[in-house]
Design a protein around this motif. Structure first.
Motif, PDB file in Angstrom:
ATOM      1  N   VAL A   1      14.058 -10.304  36.708  1.00 14.86           N
ATOM      2  CA  VAL A   1      13.989 -11.768  36.779  1.00 14.86           C
ATOM      3  C   VAL A   1      12.563 -12.233  36.485  1.00 14.86           C
ATOM      4  CG1 VAL A   1      14.142 -13.744  38.365  1.00 14.86           C
ATOM      5  CG2 VAL A   1      15.973 -12.045  38.312  1.00 14.86           C
ATOM      6  N   ALA A   2      11.573 -11.537  37.034  1.00 16.62           N
ATOM      7  CA  ALA A   2      10.171 -11.900  36.780  1.00 16.62           C
ATOM      8  C   ALA A   2       9.851 -11.789  35.291  1.00 16.62           C
ATOM      9  CB  ALA A   2       9.232 -11.011  37.595  1.00 16.62           C
ATOM     10  N   GLY A   3      10.308 -10.718  34.648  1.00 15.50           N
ATOM     11  CA  GLY A   3      10.076 -10.541  33.213  1.00 15.50           C
ATOM     12  C   GLY A   3      10.712 -11.646  32.397  1.00 15.50           C
ATOM     13  N   THR A   4      11.933 -12.009  32.767  1.00 18.37           N
ATOM     14  CA  THR A   4      12.625 -13.091  32.069  1.00 18.37           C
ATOM     15  C   THR A   4      11.916 -14.423  32.292  1.00 18.37           C
ATOM     16  OG1 THR A   4      14.714 -11.911  32.342  1.00 18.37           O
ATOM     17  CG2 THR A   4      14.853 -14.253  31.807  1.00 18.37           C
ATOM     18  N   LEU A   5      11.482 -14.676  33.526  1.00 15.88           N
ATOM     19  CA  LEU A   5      10.754 -15.916  33.822  1.00 15.88           C
ATOM     20  C   LEU A   5       9.445 -16.003  33.055  1.00 15.88           C
ATOM     21  CD1 LEU A   5      11.313 -16.410  37.660  1.00 15.88           C
ATOM     22  CD2 LEU A   5      12.123 -17.863  35.796  1.00 15.88           C
ATOM     23  N   VAL A   6       8.739 -14.892  32.948  1.00 14.92           N
ATOM     24  CA  VAL A   6       7.493 -14.876  32.189  1.00 14.92           C
ATOM     25  C   VAL A   6       7.750 -15.304  30.751  1.00 14.92           C
ATOM     26  CG1 VAL A   6       5.735 -13.345  31.181  1.00 14.92           C
ATOM     27  CG2 VAL A   6       6.233 -13.221  33.613  1.00 14.92           C
ATOM     28  N   ILE A   7       8.802 -14.790  30.158  1.00 15.25           N
ATOM     29  CA  ILE A   7       9.124 -15.146  28.772  1.00 15.25           C
ATOM     30  C   ILE A   7       9.513 -16.622  28.665  1.00 15.25           C
ATOM     31  CG2 ILE A   7      10.736 -14.741  26.863  1.00 15.25           C
ATOM     32  CD1 ILE A   7      10.785 -11.759  27.764  1.00 15.25           C
ATOM     33  N   VAL A   8      10.374 -17.090  29.566  1.00 21.99           N
ATOM     34  CA  VAL A   8      10.820 -18.482  29.513  1.00 21.99           C
ATOM     35  C   VAL A   8       9.662 -19.445  29.759  1.00 21.99           C
ATOM     36  CG1 VAL A   8      12.298 -20.209  30.645  1.00 21.99           C
ATOM     37  CG2 VAL A   8      13.213 -17.953  30.106  1.00 21.99           C
ATOM     38  N   VAL A   9       8.860 -19.176  30.777  1.00 22.78           N
ATOM     39  CA  VAL A   9       7.706 -20.036  31.064  1.00 22.78           C
ATOM     40  C   VAL A   9       6.711 -19.985  29.906  1.00 22.78           C
ATOM     41  CG1 VAL A   9       5.706 -20.346  32.589  1.00 22.78           C
ATOM     42  CG2 VAL A   9       7.965 -19.948  33.566  1.00 22.78           C
ATOM     43  N   GLY A  10       6.537 -18.811  29.318  1.00 25.83           N
ATOM     44  CA  GLY A  10       5.657 -18.679  28.148  1.00 25.83           C
ATOM     45  C   GLY A  10       6.131 -19.524  26.984  1.00 25.83           C
ATOM     46  N   ILE A  11       7.441 -19.551  26.763  1.00 28.67           N
ATOM     47  CA  ILE A  11       8.003 -20.386  25.697  1.00 28.67           C
ATOM     48  C   ILE A  11       7.705 -21.857  25.969  1.00 28.67           C
ATOM     49  CG2 ILE A  11      10.181 -21.241  24.713  1.00 28.67           C
ATOM     50  CD1 ILE A  11      11.276 -18.351  25.100  1.00 28.67           C
ATOM     51  N   LEU A  12       7.941 -22.278  27.201  1.00 25.98           N
ATOM     52  CA  LEU A  12       7.693 -23.676  27.560  1.00 25.98           C
ATOM     53  C   LEU A  12       6.215 -24.049  27.431  1.00 25.98           C
ATOM     54  CD1 LEU A  12      10.049 -23.974  30.668  1.00 25.98           C
ATOM     55  CD2 LEU A  12      10.457 -24.830  28.346  1.00 25.98           C
ATOM     56  N   MET A  13       5.345 -23.164  27.905  1.00 25.37           N
ATOM     57  CA  MET A  13       3.907 -23.442  27.834  1.00 25.37           C
ATOM     58  C   MET A  13       3.411 -23.450  26.389  1.00 25.37           C
ATOM     59  SD  MET A  13       2.521 -21.332  31.158  1.00 25.37           S
ATOM     60  CE  MET A  13       0.814 -21.662  30.793  1.00 25.37           C
ATOM     61  N   ALA A  14       3.887 -22.514  25.582  1.00 23.58           N
ATOM     62  CA  ALA A  14       3.470 -22.461  24.181  1.00 23.58           C
ATOM     63  C   ALA A  14       3.948 -23.705  23.438  1.00 23.58           C
ATOM     64  CB  ALA A  14       4.010 -21.195  23.511  1.00 23.58           C
ATOM     65  N   GLY A  15       5.179 -24.136  23.716  1.00 21.96           N
ATOM     66  CA  GLY A  15       5.704 -25.344  23.086  1.00 21.96           C
ATOM     67  C   GLY A  15       4.936 -26.585  23.503  1.00 21.96           C
ATOM     68  N   THR A  16       4.596 -26.662  24.787  1.00 21.47           N
ATOM     69  CA  THR A  16       3.816 -27.793  25.292  1.00 21.47           C
ATOM     70  C   THR A  16       2.422 -27.810  24.669  1.00 21.47           C
ATOM     71  OG1 THR A  16       5.025 -27.716  27.382  1.00 21.47           O
ATOM     72  CG2 THR A  16       2.928 -28.887  27.385  1.00 21.47           C
ATOM     73  N   ALA A  17       1.794 -26.648  24.597  1.00 23.49           N
ATOM     74  CA  ALA A  17       0.457 -26.567  23.998  1.00 23.49           C
ATOM     75  C   ALA A  17       0.506 -26.937  22.516  1.00 23.49           C
ATOM     76  CB  ALA A  17      -0.122 -25.164  24.179  1.00 23.49           C
ATOM     77  N   PHE A  18       1.561 -26.529  21.832  1.00 22.79           N
ATOM     78  CA  PHE A  18       1.728 -26.860  20.414  1.00 22.79           C
ATOM     79  C   PHE A  18       1.798 -28.379  20.230  1.00 22.79           C
ATOM     80  CE2 PHE A  18       4.595 -27.647  16.763  1.00 22.79           C
ATOM     81  CZ  PHE A  18       3.829 -27.077  15.756  1.00 22.79           C
ATOM     82  N   ALA A  19       2.653 -29.019  21.030  1.00 29.32           N
ATOM     83  CA  ALA A  19       2.791 -30.479  20.942  1.00 29.32           C
ATOM     84  C   ALA A  19       1.467 -31.173  21.281  1.00 29.32           C
ATOM     85  CB  ALA A  19       3.903 -30.955  21.866  1.00 29.32           C
ATOM     86  N   ARG A  20       0.783 -30.687  22.318  1.00 25.96           N
ATOM     87  CA  ARG A  20      -0.512 -31.269  22.720  1.00 25.96           C
ATOM     88  C   ARG A  20      -1.546 -31.113  21.602  1.00 25.96           C
ATOM     89  NH1 ARG A  20      -2.226 -27.871  26.837  1.00 25.96           N
ATOM     90  NH2 ARG A  20      -3.318 -26.764  25.190  1.00 25.96           N
ATOM     91  N   ASP A  21      -1.586 -29.931  20.986  1.00 29.58           N
ATOM     92  CA  ASP A  21      -2.538 -29.697  19.894  1.00 29.58           C
ATOM     93  C   ASP A  21      -2.280 -30.631  18.724  1.00 29.58           C
ATOM     94  OD1 ASP A  21      -3.823 -27.733  21.318  1.00 29.58           O
ATOM     95  OD2 ASP A  21      -2.930 -26.056  20.212  1.00 29.58           O
ATOM     96  N   LEU A  22      -1.014 -30.816  18.377  1.00 28.81           N
ATOM     97  CA  LEU A  22      -0.683 -31.729  17.274  1.00 28.81           C
ATOM     98  C   LEU A  22      -1.060 -33.163  17.625  1.00 28.81           C
ATOM     99  CD1 LEU A  22       2.787 -30.429  16.039  1.00 28.81           C
ATOM    100  CD2 LEU A  22       0.554 -30.158  14.928  1.00 28.81           C
ATOM    101  N   LYS A  23      -0.803 -33.553  18.869  1.00 28.50           N
ATOM    102  CA  LYS A  23      -1.124 -34.905  19.320  1.00 28.50           C
ATOM    103  C   LYS A  23      -2.628 -35.164  19.280  1.00 28.50           C
ATOM    104  CE  LYS A  23      -0.352 -38.100  23.129  1.00 28.50           C
ATOM    105  NZ  LYS A  23       0.163 -38.261  24.472  1.00 28.50           N
ATOM    106  N   ARG A  24      -3.422 -34.122  19.549  1.00 30.96           N
ATOM    107  CA  ARG A  24      -4.885 -34.251  19.550  1.00 30.96           C
ATOM    108  C   ARG A  24      -5.491 -34.138  18.156  1.00 30.96           C
ATOM    109  NH1 ARG A  24      -6.449 -30.709  24.926  1.00 30.96           N
ATOM    110  NH2 ARG A  24      -5.635 -32.218  26.415  1.00 30.96           N
ATOM    111  N   GLY A  25      -4.652 -33.988  17.145  1.00 30.86           N
ATOM    112  CA  GLY A  25      -5.147 -33.975  15.775  1.00 30.86           C
ATOM    113  C   GLY A  25      -5.456 -32.601  15.200  1.00 30.86           C
ATOM    114  N   ARG A  26      -5.113 -31.556  15.894  1.00 28.44           N
ATOM    115  CA  ARG A  26      -5.319 -30.204  15.359  1.00 28.44           C
ATOM    116  C   ARG A  26      -4.364 -30.012  14.184  1.00 28.44           C
ATOM    117  NH1 ARG A  26      -5.354 -24.719  19.074  1.00 28.44           N
ATOM    118  NH2 ARG A  26      -6.322 -23.389  17.527  1.00 28.44           N
ATOM    119  N   SER A  27      -4.789 -29.278  13.183  1.00 29.23           N
ATOM    120  CA  SER A  27      -3.920 -29.062  12.026  1.00 29.23           C
ATOM    121  C   SER A  27      -2.661 -28.313  12.457  1.00 29.23           C
ATOM    122  CB  SER A  27      -4.651 -28.275  10.934  1.00 29.23           C
ATOM    123  OG  SER A  27      -4.756 -26.906  11.289  1.00 29.23           O
TER     124      SER A  27
END
Length: 126
Positions: free
Chosen positions: A18-44
């Protein structure tokens, strides 16, 4: 007593899975959030994508390590048969290949290659 230990190992294995699965799921969510934030801040888009892919790859690698640990505990401690050991060997082989491939994707180079100038771990001129 043996049944109690087997039950404890079973639930420990499930907890690690369960911990391994949560790490992957939370990682997906965090990476997606960071991607959206980077685009919003004007990063290419290209740089944002690379950062997202690296973060996602690291989350998957950590999750895979936990899942392999759970498989090892399950196979060695709970079901130590030749068949289960063969299955474990196959799982570890596949996950090791996936981990190696992800590492190459994240780093952009083979592990035995020296880091490029400017990369973390690269020698500096002083």
């Amino acid at each position: 007593m043996d049944h109690m230990l087997s039950g404890l190992l079973h639930w420990t294995t499930r907890g690690i899975e369960v911990a391994g699965t949560l790490v992957i799921v939370v990682g997906i969510l965090m990476a997606g959030t960071a991607f959206a934030r980077d685009l919003k801040r004007g990063r290419s888009a290209r740089d944002a994508f690379r950062a997202c892919r690296a973060a996602l790859g690291m989350a998957i690698l950590l999750g895979l390590e936990l899942l392999v640990a759970a498989d090892i505990i399950s196979t060695v401690a709970i079901e130590p048969t030749l068949e289960s050991l063969a299955v474990l060997a196959g799982i570890v082989l596949i996950r090791t290949f996936l981990s190696f491939s992800l590492e190459v994707e994240i780093e952009g180079r083979w592990p035995w290659q020296a880091p490029r100038p400017g990369e973390a771990g690269a020698p500096t001129k002083e």
